[in-house]
Design an enzyme around this catalytic site. Sequence first.
Site, PDB file in Angstrom:
ATOM      1  N   ASP A 112      -8.787   3.508  -2.811  1.00  0.00           N
ATOM      2  CA  ASP A 112      -9.679   4.250  -1.696  1.00  0.00           C
ATOM      3  C   ASP A 112     -10.911   4.868  -2.340  1.00  0.00           C
ATOM      4  O   ASP A 112     -11.156   5.940  -2.730  1.00  0.00           O
ATOM      5  CB  ASP A 112      -9.153   5.247  -0.906  1.00  0.00           C
ATOM      6  CG  ASP A 112      -7.977   4.741  -0.058  1.00  0.00           C
ATOM      7  OD1 ASP A 112      -7.946   3.495   0.047  1.00  0.00           O
ATOM      8  OD2 ASP A 112      -6.927   5.479   0.336  1.00  0.00           O
ATOM      9  N   GLU A 121       2.716   4.744  -4.488  1.00  0.00           N
ATOM     10  CA  GLU A 121       2.750   5.449  -5.703  1.00  0.00           C
ATOM     11  C   GLU A 121       4.143   6.442  -5.625  1.00  0.00           C
ATOM     12  O   GLU A 121       4.503   6.562  -6.583  1.00  0.00           O
ATOM     13  CB  GLU A 121       1.678   6.535  -5.714  1.00  0.00           C
ATOM     14  CG  GLU A 121       0.215   6.064  -5.563  1.00  0.00           C
ATOM     15  CD  GLU A 121      -0.038   5.313  -4.254  1.00  0.00           C
ATOM     16  OE1 GLU A 121      -0.884   4.425  -4.481  1.00  0.00           O
ATOM     17  OE2 GLU A 121       0.259   5.942  -3.206  1.00  0.00           O
ATOM     18  N   ASP A 164       0.591  -1.313  -0.098  1.00  0.00           N
ATOM     19  CA  ASP A 164      -0.018  -0.058   0.008  1.00  0.00           C
ATOM     20  C   ASP A 164       0.873   1.372  -0.049  1.00  0.00           C
ATOM     21  O   ASP A 164       2.086   1.194   0.177  1.00  0.00           O
ATOM     22  CB  ASP A 164      -0.987  -0.136   1.192  1.00  0.00           C
ATOM     23  CG  ASP A 164      -2.036   0.974   1.201  1.00  0.00           C
ATOM     24  OD1 ASP A 164      -2.444   1.395   0.174  1.00  0.00           O
ATOM     25  OD2 ASP A 164      -2.752   1.164   2.205  1.00  0.00           O
TER      26      ASP A 164
END
Length: 817
Positions: free
Chosen positions: A499, A418, A415
């Site tokens: 999300d 990015e 997670d």
Amino acid sequence: MPDPLLAHPGPVQTWERQPSSLLARHEQGLTQIDAVAPDILRVRFCPSGEPRPRRGWDPTLELPATELGVSGDDDALHLFVDRLVARLDCANGTLAFAIPDGNEFAEDLAPPGWRAVTLGETALGQTPDTELPPGPARIGLFLSKRMSPDERYFGLGQRPGRLDRRHRRFTNWTVDISSPGHCRGDDNMYQAHPVFLAVRPRLAWGLFLNSPWYSTFDVGASDPNALTLFTLGGELDYYLFAGPTPAAVVDQLTRVTGRPALPPLWALGYHQSRWSYASDAEVHAIAQTFRERDIPLDAIHLDIDYMDGYRVFTWDPQRFPAPTETVAALHARGVRAVTIVDPGVKKDLTSGYRVAEDGLREMHFIREPQGEPFSGWVWPGESLFPDFCRTDTRRWWGDQHAALLDAGVDGIWCDMNEPAIVDRAFGAPGEQARPIPLAARHGDAGEAQQAETHNLYGTLMARAAAEGFARQRPDRRPWVLTRSGFLGVQRWAASWMGDNRSCWEDLETSLPQLASMGLCGSVHVGVDIGGFYGDCFAELFARWMEVGTFYPFMRNHTQCGSRPQEPWAFGPQIEALTRAAIRLRYRLLPYLYTLAHLAHHRGEPLLRPLLYDFPDAADLHQIEDQLMVGPQLMIAPIYRPGVRRRLVELPPATWYDFRTGMRIAEQDAMIAAAPLGALPVFVRGGAILTLGNVRRSTIEPLTELTIEAYPDPDAAGEWTLIEDDGEGLDYRNGGLAERHFEIASLRSGATLTIAARAGGYRPPPRRLTVRVHLPDEPADLRLDGHAHIAWRWSATDQAAEITFDDDGDTHRIEIIP
């Protein structure tokens, strides 16, 4: 308007043919065209005159070379492989392509152009930089291609908008969006997929812009007849796929970027998650409640609160004092454990935290342009970030997972990769994004800038995790889940879409979003069922569970502070509907697992838009609220409140209602009833569905296998069930069980033929039930190596039942009117 500042290559001065390449030197720059395969060409234009060397982290595979044919005259060079031809204009360097029948496509409107660009000309809005770093990052390449009026454009990966991308502009730069949720106006998201599929009557083709740099696709937004590509990096590099069908383009793309990894069987089961199940007692209670309520479950995900102060590769000593025992207790209930891992390593150099200490000493972290380690703020506070472009760093990071795998953890959830970083503690006044500087150095020798490698960060993190898993458990398939990725991430990980929100709009968005991901090679994908942000409510949750049953990755997940979102949280009625949806998922597992094998071998998406299976039905190409699940099932989800029926467009085929088994009258469309808990599902004529029994989890053996055959009036159908041990690697060496089924057309008697099982894997004994869905017509059953069995059904007969033995399995055959 043409850009007067663009430089162009000018005429071809000299050219050279090599066995698989053409090198054409212009007044300025070099065009290199490589024959990658009989249906794939790679085009590179290098203003410097020299192609960029291959990077160690290149997202593409090196395929065996194919011979390239070249002929030329003063006007043009003609290039050809078996299924694709190209014409290079010697006067200006433009290219046009065609398939051998002469159908042209992807024609350049102008030669490639380049010029210096500034940061303000990009959409890199989150960067703290005031300018692009010196070097290739400041050289932008432009290319425009003609768009056929009857051409539609699909792909470009994880986007929140319409399936058809025409008339829009897209950028490729991974980012943790802060909408929150998947708002239609968003462009960049967690993943970057600079590839599209163009479809027009009798032809589909594709283009992959092989650039991890910031890039854009203007798909007729500025000029309705022009597709314009732009990339930083000082070089134009793209793969051209000949198609001629959508399925062929996806096959070609995944030959270049890699086939999807084969997941373990349990990964296709139902997953339950929350930010966070924050103690071992809470985890045990969740698992026990699933068992008490008789709801199937294969995995529980542990979010960030299992860690000690959010330090990666640690366990909180109070809340998870005995992780090995915690995971073992889950395993005893047939439940797998998946733990989250973020890339941010707490900058803790005083408490003996070896991950930070060793990482700094061995120079595993990204460095600022001036040489000091870059740090930013994430969950643990000030943190350091691994340089996954370094070979040694990927191995070091992969080895850190021993802290989790030694406790028995079954999967890794990557997670915040990015990566998502802020400039001060989360929630502090004035907090804002602080991305890594574009000039930060990456790679074994610091050979690359963040501007080049940013989009690859999530993929390389997932790769490091998967490779570490494989080294530490060499007899088991790794399973990694990632939020961020680039083309090729499917080789290492499944993906979820980040999300989203608990709202009807994000349920609807999931349909084209996941279908698009499949067209880009990422086939094992899902969204957070029920929504991550906000509170879900009963009707929305029930409808989301209905469609989530058919997501390739099925996980229920929500944020901290939201209302409970477990299947029993919305009352007895919704619990019953949810239980039924999850049980249907487990019945579908033999079919879905076969689809996973097909994806692993040829890139075929599990969940895909109608255009994939019906490329000649142009009027269906823009439909995005009906999806195919493999070649045999079609779903028509409900994504609006209060809706209890809906219009369903029927593609050109014979269709059956999955729930009733009844054949649907031939028509172009129908109104399908859709009461809560009854998602409209249709079976294509000629299908042979392989269904299993309901299990509490896949750790329990398959004890029943049902073959549901749906004959077509005119066409034969076939299917091959593929099975293996579900978790090991022996499938690579023949450890498969394959059984082929064929059903003749109704006009030919609807003969069902079941071939003998082939392959080196022998499934455990189970009861086999074969059902043939027929009107008042004759039917036959044949089993290789067994006596011929035949029957005829009539309105006064009961369903025929014949029992026989096959390799220890007890089989029962029924004919269903």
